[in-house]
Enzyme design. Structure first.
Site, short mmCIF file in Angstrom:
data_model
loop_
_atom_site.label_atom_id
_atom_site.label_comp_id
_atom_site.label_asym_id
_atom_site.label_seq_id
_atom_site.Cartn_x
_atom_site.Cartn_y
_atom_site.Cartn_z
N CYS A 114 0.82 -1.23 0.00
CA CYS A 114 0.00 0.00 0.00
C CYS A 114 0.85 1.27 0.00
O CYS A 114 0.33 2.36 -0.27
CB CYS A 114 -0.93 0.01 1.21
SG CYS A 114 -1.93 -1.46 1.32
N HIS A 242 -3.41 7.12 3.17
CA HIS A 242 -3.78 5.84 2.57
C HIS A 242 -5.16 5.46 3.09
O HIS A 242 -5.42 5.54 4.30
CB HIS A 242 -2.74 4.78 2.94
CG HIS A 242 -3.17 3.39 2.62
ND1 HIS A 242 -3.74 3.06 1.41
CD2 HIS A 242 -3.13 2.24 3.35
CE1 HIS A 242 -4.03 1.77 1.41
NE2 HIS A 242 -3.68 1.25 2.58
N ASN A 272 -10.27 -0.28 0.15
CA ASN A 272 -8.81 -0.19 0.18
C ASN A 272 -8.27 -0.70 -1.16
O ASN A 272 -8.43 -1.88 -1.49
CB ASN A 272 -8.29 -1.04 1.35
CG ASN A 272 -6.77 -0.99 1.48
OD1 ASN A 272 -6.07 -0.53 0.59
ND2 ASN A 272 -6.27 -1.47 2.61
O1 UT7 Z 1 -3.83 -1.42 3.58
C1 UT7 Z 1 -3.25 -2.47 4.26
C2 UT7 Z 1 -3.37 -2.29 5.68
N1 UT7 Z 1 -4.61 -2.86 6.19
C3 UT7 Z 1 -5.25 -2.24 7.17
O2 UT7 Z 1 -4.91 -1.15 7.53
C4 UT7 Z 1 -6.37 -2.94 7.85
C5 UT7 Z 1 -6.32 -2.59 9.32
N2 UT7 Z 1 -7.31 -3.31 10.10
C6 UT7 Z 1 -8.62 -2.97 10.07
O3 UT7 Z 1 -9.04 -2.09 9.34
C7 UT7 Z 1 -9.55 -3.67 11.04
O4 UT7 Z 1 -8.79 -4.43 11.94
C8 UT7 Z 1 -10.60 -4.60 10.35
C9 UT7 Z 1 -11.62 -3.76 9.60
C10 UT7 Z 1 -9.89 -5.54 9.37
C11 UT7 Z 1 -11.33 -5.42 11.38
O5 UT7 Z 1 -11.93 -4.56 12.33
P1 UT7 Z 1 -11.77 -4.82 13.90
O6 UT7 Z 1 -12.56 -3.77 14.56
O7 UT7 Z 1 -10.30 -4.91 14.18
O8 UT7 Z 1 -12.50 -6.19 14.06
P2 UT7 Z 1 -11.91 -7.58 14.61
O9 UT7 Z 1 -11.06 -8.22 13.59
O10 UT7 Z 1 -11.34 -7.37 15.99
O11 UT7 Z 1 -13.24 -8.40 14.76
C12 UT7 Z 1 -14.29 -8.03 15.69
C13 UT7 Z 1 -15.46 -8.94 15.47
C14 UT7 Z 1 -15.06 -10.41 15.48
O12 UT7 Z 1 -16.12 -11.13 16.06
P3 UT7 Z 1 -16.04 -11.62 17.60
O13 UT7 Z 1 -14.82 -12.48 17.69
O14 UT7 Z 1 -15.91 -10.35 18.41
O15 UT7 Z 1 -17.31 -12.34 17.81
C15 UT7 Z 1 -14.98 -10.76 14.03
O16 UT7 Z 1 -15.20 -12.13 13.78
O17 UT7 Z 1 -16.02 -8.69 14.19
C16 UT7 Z 1 -16.10 -9.93 13.46
N3 UT7 Z 1 -15.93 -9.62 12.04
C17 UT7 Z 1 -16.96 -9.33 11.23
N4 UT7 Z 1 -18.28 -9.24 11.48
C18 UT7 Z 1 -19.08 -8.91 10.44
C19 UT7 Z 1 -14.77 -9.55 11.32
N5 UT7 Z 1 -15.06 -9.23 10.05
C20 UT7 Z 1 -16.40 -9.09 9.97
C21 UT7 Z 1 -17.29 -8.75 8.94
N6 UT7 Z 1 -18.60 -8.66 9.22
N7 UT7 Z 1 -16.86 -8.49 7.68
#
Ligand code: UT7
Length: 316
Positions: A114, A242, A272
């Site tokens: 990225c 970004h 993204n």
């Molecule tokens: O450009 C390259 C660099 N990439 C990035 O900068 C990405 C950086 N990371 C992020 O943007 C975030 O970490 C994400 C958007 C990928 C994820 O968000 P988060 O707030 O960190 O969520 P999480 O991974 O901690 O997941 C929280 C909950 C989980 O459920 P439980 O375990 O709390 O029951 C996940 O299973 O959200 C669940 N979850 C979803 N639920 C509905 C994860 N993805 C999804 C989804 N829809 N698509």
């Protein structure tokens, strides 16, 4: 002294729009979760005859036209990407053929995920100092829809396709963009398998750890760029981040008290797009008239590698 400024920008995104509701038909997710956690509402994915070459060619043609520069004036062409149509020839060589760039134009691809467009700008600034022709073409282009794991809701909802291009000019009397770039070899946080592994090549990411890395890295890059330039955030005309997650941008905006008229988000529309993300923003901003000749734009990126960087870019 000696550095580059941007003369013209262009962009191309696929026509097909994938909504959050469309994603909910593929994986267990919903519009509310995606919107509040990421800021994404749509992403554009290539269909039909659209591919990486098509996106690059359209974006580059548009940037050349806006800059008023002919293909024969280009001394070097860099495409930042991790999803070229072919590994060989490089996307930049294919683009050379499509645009009719001269054979002594130095054309190559660069992978800094990225942060690729920023790595490309810095590399171009160095290259043009030694080039007989002082105009360069830098692109960030991705077709990430080809490397998504459609069973992983933590990644497949995030990414989109697109290309952004900039024609830059180098002059002895212009200041450098003052790029600060960094890398840290790490394949735990963010990885796409290559030919050696025999695995499917799709994006694997520990989102939470990458999020933490991003919120620490963005201010670190901004501080470094500002200190190198002897400026404060108030001296900057526009901030370009970004577009990985709207929450990461919002945190930086709050930390530096950046007013709404000095930054921009298009993640809602494109998701993204990795290396394409920053040039897509720059191109939209130029068309909207929000940045113009003399604007000092602080650009910040981060991503897989790990990679990160910032620079102070001016428009000619
Ligand atoms: O450009 C390259 C660099 N990439 C990035 O900068 C990405 C950086 N990371 C992020 O943007 C975030 O970490 C994400 C958007 C990928 C994820 O968000 P988060 O707030 O960190 O969520 P999480 O991974 O901690 O997941 C929280 C909950 C989980 O459920 P439980 O375990 O709390 O029951 C996940 O299973 O959200 C669940 N979850 C979803 N639920 C509905 C994860 N993805 C999804 C989804 N829809 N698509």
């Amino acid at each position: 002294m000696s550095g580059i400024k941007i003369r013209g920008t262009g962009r191309c995104v696929p026509q097909h729009i994938v909504t959050n509701d469309d994603m909910a038909k593929i994986v267990e997710t919903n519009d509310e979760w995606i919107t509040t956690r990421t800021g994404i509402r749509h992403r554009h994915h290539c269909t039909g005859g659209e591919n990486h070459t098509y996106l690059c060619t359209q974006a580059a043609k548009s940037a050349l036209e806006k800059a008023g520069i002919r293909p024969e004036d280009i001394g070097a062409c860099i495409v930042a990407t991790l999803t070229a149509d072919e590994l060989v020839p490089a996307a930049a060589c294919t683009l050379q053929r499509e645009l009719g760039l001269p054979e002594d134009t130095l054309c190559f691809d660069l992978n800094a995920a990225c942060t690729g467009f920023l790595f490309g700008l810095h590399t171009m600034e160095c290259l043009l100092a030694a080039s007989p022709r002082k105009y360069g073409l830098v692109l960030g282009a991705e077709v990430l829809s080809r490397i998504l794991n459609w069973q992983d809701r933590g990644t497949c909802i995030l990414f989109g396709d697109g290309a952004g291009a900039a024609v830059v000019e180098w002059r002895q009397e212009w200041p450098s963009i003052g790029a600060v770039l960094g890398t840290r070899g790490d394949n735990e946080l963010l990885r796409v398998a290559g030919v050696e592994t025999g695995e499917h090549s799709y994006i694997q990411m520990d989102g939470t750890k990458v999020f933490k890395f991003a919120v620490e890295t963005v201010p670190h890059c901004m501080d470094q760029v500002l200190s190198k330039a002897g400026m404060t955030a108030a001296d900057v005309d526009f901030f370009v981040f970004h577009q990985a997650n709207a929450r990461i941008i919002d945190l930086a905006v709050r930390k530096y008290h950046i007013p709404p008229e000095k930054y921009y988000k298009n993640i809602e529309e494109y998701g993204n797009t990795s290396a394409a993300s920053i040039p897509l923003v720059l191109s939209e901003l130029q068309d909207l008239g929000k940045i113009h000749s003399g604007s000092r734009v602080l650009v910040v990126g981060f991503g897989g590698g790990l990679t990160w960087g910032g620079a102070l870019i001016e428009f000619a």
